[in-house]
Motif scaffolding. Structure first.
Motif, PDB file in Angstrom:
ATOM      1  N   GLN A   1      -8.250  14.124   0.619  1.00  0.00           N
ATOM      2  CA  GLN A   1      -9.549  13.792   0.896  1.00  0.00           C
ATOM      3  C   GLN A   1     -10.909  13.299   0.513  1.00  0.00           C
ATOM      4  OE1 GLN A   1     -10.221  17.996   2.360  1.00  0.00           O
ATOM      5  NE2 GLN A   1      -9.203  17.868   3.251  1.00  0.00           N
ATOM      6  N   HIS A   2     -10.122  13.662  -1.044  1.00  0.00           N
ATOM      7  CA  HIS A   2     -10.598  12.659  -1.159  1.00  0.00           C
ATOM      8  C   HIS A   2     -10.478  11.593  -2.351  1.00  0.00           C
ATOM      9  CE1 HIS A   2     -13.115  16.378  -0.800  1.00  0.00           C
ATOM     10  NE2 HIS A   2     -13.850  15.792  -1.191  1.00  0.00           N
ATOM     11  N   ASP A   3      -8.814  11.202  -1.710  1.00  0.00           N
ATOM     12  CA  ASP A   3      -8.897   9.788  -2.617  1.00  0.00           C
ATOM     13  C   ASP A   3      -8.894   9.413  -3.990  1.00  0.00           C
ATOM     14  OD1 ASP A   3      -7.707   7.248  -2.407  1.00  0.00           O
ATOM     15  OD2 ASP A   3      -9.591   6.109  -2.697  1.00  0.00           O
ATOM     16  N   CYS A   4      -7.710  10.922  -4.036  1.00  0.00           N
ATOM     17  CA  CYS A   4      -7.559  11.278  -5.662  1.00  0.00           C
ATOM     18  C   CYS A   4      -5.512  11.166  -5.711  1.00  0.00           C
ATOM     19  CB  CYS A   4      -8.447  12.402  -6.211  1.00  0.00           C
ATOM     20  SG  CYS A   4      -7.863  13.468  -7.279  1.00  0.00           S
ATOM     21  N   LEU A   5      -5.390  11.061  -6.583  1.00  0.00           N
ATOM     22  CA  LEU A   5      -3.662  10.987  -6.805  1.00  0.00           C
ATOM     23  C   LEU A   5      -3.510  12.456  -7.571  1.00  0.00           C
ATOM     24  CD1 LEU A   5      -2.580   7.990  -8.383  1.00  0.00           C
ATOM     25  CD2 LEU A   5      -2.248   8.367  -5.939  1.00  0.00           C
ATOM     26  N   LEU A   6      -2.428  12.959  -6.902  1.00  0.00           N
ATOM     27  CA  LEU A   6      -1.800  14.259  -7.339  1.00  0.00           C
ATOM     28  C   LEU A   6      -1.411  14.710  -8.710  1.00  0.00           C
ATOM     29  CD1 LEU A   6      -2.478  17.531  -7.617  1.00  0.00           C
ATOM     30  CD2 LEU A   6      -0.758  17.760  -5.569  1.00  0.00           C
TER      31      LEU A   6
END
Ligand code: PLP
Length: 381
Positions: A175-180
């Motif tokens: 949702q926040h355009d972040c890589l995990l």
């Protein structure tokens, strides 16, 4: 040859043939390995571009995809220990000024912080007591506050024995355009882990714990979202050896020379991964859980307390509180010298407060649990 330069014999020491004690490695790793893995190491090396070795590489990639439950194309073994694979994740996707949010609840979270900073990232930390895990709400708040490009979490914190639940985290990241990014060093091969199902974009591990191989060839995987970030970098990855755009040409179909692969370490890893596949993941995870529970019951009978709540306690690594008045180091020393059993003390904040007991891979077996409990009883009482 210049005969006038004298040869110094200062370091021409006479050493005996290697003869190591038969330790039972019940610390945080390395763990003992299956004899099948040891014999794979001694298979004669071939060239690192030999067609027969290239087939070994393909097999390692597939077996790693099984162990990690991923379809990721970029799944391979980094030449080096877990720290090299850890560095490979950050080196490839953490660009200067990227906000990298790191969950720190133990020693290895701090290592990620140190590393990410060296790649010029703007590092933010979420912290938690050593022995606890982050809740989904805390992770959500961290992402909303810091708006990171990368969120890094340690799935299995070897310094505390905590399992970080990961369900639901990827949805927040997406949702926040972040890589995990997830450290699975003490979970792969011993603790339920689903890379694709849990939406993990980058993960690394080691060979010497749940997989049951000696250290030196370390699993790495990267999703297509992470590969996209790598491909969009305006500048080259600032670490030549770990640059996945170069390594992809060796591990992929082009087969371009990159480095001389540690052939025999990869033979060992392949054999260890074959054993994982033969046993089956569910059976392997259940075995680790069963033997850990046997340990926890036995410790309770000895009136020794575990440091971590049962719901988030790792089956691969148990931290136990050193009872009041007991010299923790002296006990570990006695176990090693008198029983050939290795356990470890605490790291960082937990130094001097806990022992760390590992039941990993080949070593997760009831006879090891009983042996350790009996030895502990003799040493303590
Ligand atoms: N991450 C975790 C959680 C670890 O436990 C370790 C090592 O124990 C590492 C990273 C580093 O791996 P290595 O020591 O193989 O370089």
């Amino acid at each position: 040859m210049n005969a006038t330069i004298p040869i110094s014999d200062r370091f021409r020491v006479k050493t005996p043939q290697l003869d190591m004690p038969p330790r039972i490695l019940l610390g945080p790793g390395p763990a003992n390995v299956d004899p099948r893995v040891l014999s794979a190491i001694s298979v004669p090396p071939v060239g690192h571009l030999d067609p027969t070795y290239l087939k070994v590489m393909d097999e390692i990639q597939d077996l790693l995809r099984y162990a990690w439950q991923t379809e990721n194309e970029m799944t391979l073994a980094v030449a080096g220990t877990g720290t090299a694979a850890m560095e490979a994740t950050l080196a490839n996707v953490a660009e200067p000024d990227d906000v990298v949010l790191i969950g720190v609840k133990g020693y290895f979270g701090n290592r990620l912080v140190d590393m990410a900073g060296r790649y010029g990232a703007k590092v933010c930390k979420m912290t938690k007591t050593w022995g606890d895990a982050f809740t989904l709400e805390e992770i959500k708040a961290g992402i909303e506050t810091h708006k990171p490009k990368i969120l890094a979490l340690v799935h299995a914190e070897t310094s505390t024995g905590v399992r970080q639940p990961l369900e639901g985290v990827a949805e927040l990241c997406q949702q926040h355009d972040c890589l995990l990014l997830v450290d699975t060093v003490t979970s792969l091969g011993g603790v339920p882990l689903h890379i694709d199902e849990w939406g993990i974009d980058l993960a690394y591990s080691c060979s010497q714990k749940g997989l049951g191989s000696p250290p030196g060839a370390s699993p790495f995987t990267m999703s297509s979202r992470a590969v996209e970030k790598l491909q969009q970098r305006p500048n080259p990855v600032p670490n030549w050896y770990l640059d996945m755009s170069l390594l992809a040409k060796y591990w992929g179909t082009e087969r371009v020379y990159h480095h001389t692969a540690p052939i025999n370490m990869n033979y060992a890893l392949r054999e260890a991964l074959r054993i994982v596949a033969e046993e089956g993941l569910i059976e392997r995870w259940q075995r680790h859980q069963r033997n850990a529970e046997l340990l926890w019951e036995g410790l309770a009978e000895l009136k020794i307390e575990c440091h971590v709540d049962r719901e988030i306690r790792l089956p691969t690594l148990t931290t136990v509180r050193i009872p009041d008045g007991v010299d923790g180091k002296a006990v570990s020393k006695k176990l090693l010298n008198e029983y050939n059993i290795e356990i470890a003390g605490g790291l960082g904040e937990l130094g001097g407060k806990v022992w760390r007991i590992g039941l990993m891979g080949y070593n997760s077996r009831p006879e090891n649990v009983i042996l350790l409990l009996n030895a502990l009883k003799k040493v303590l009482y």
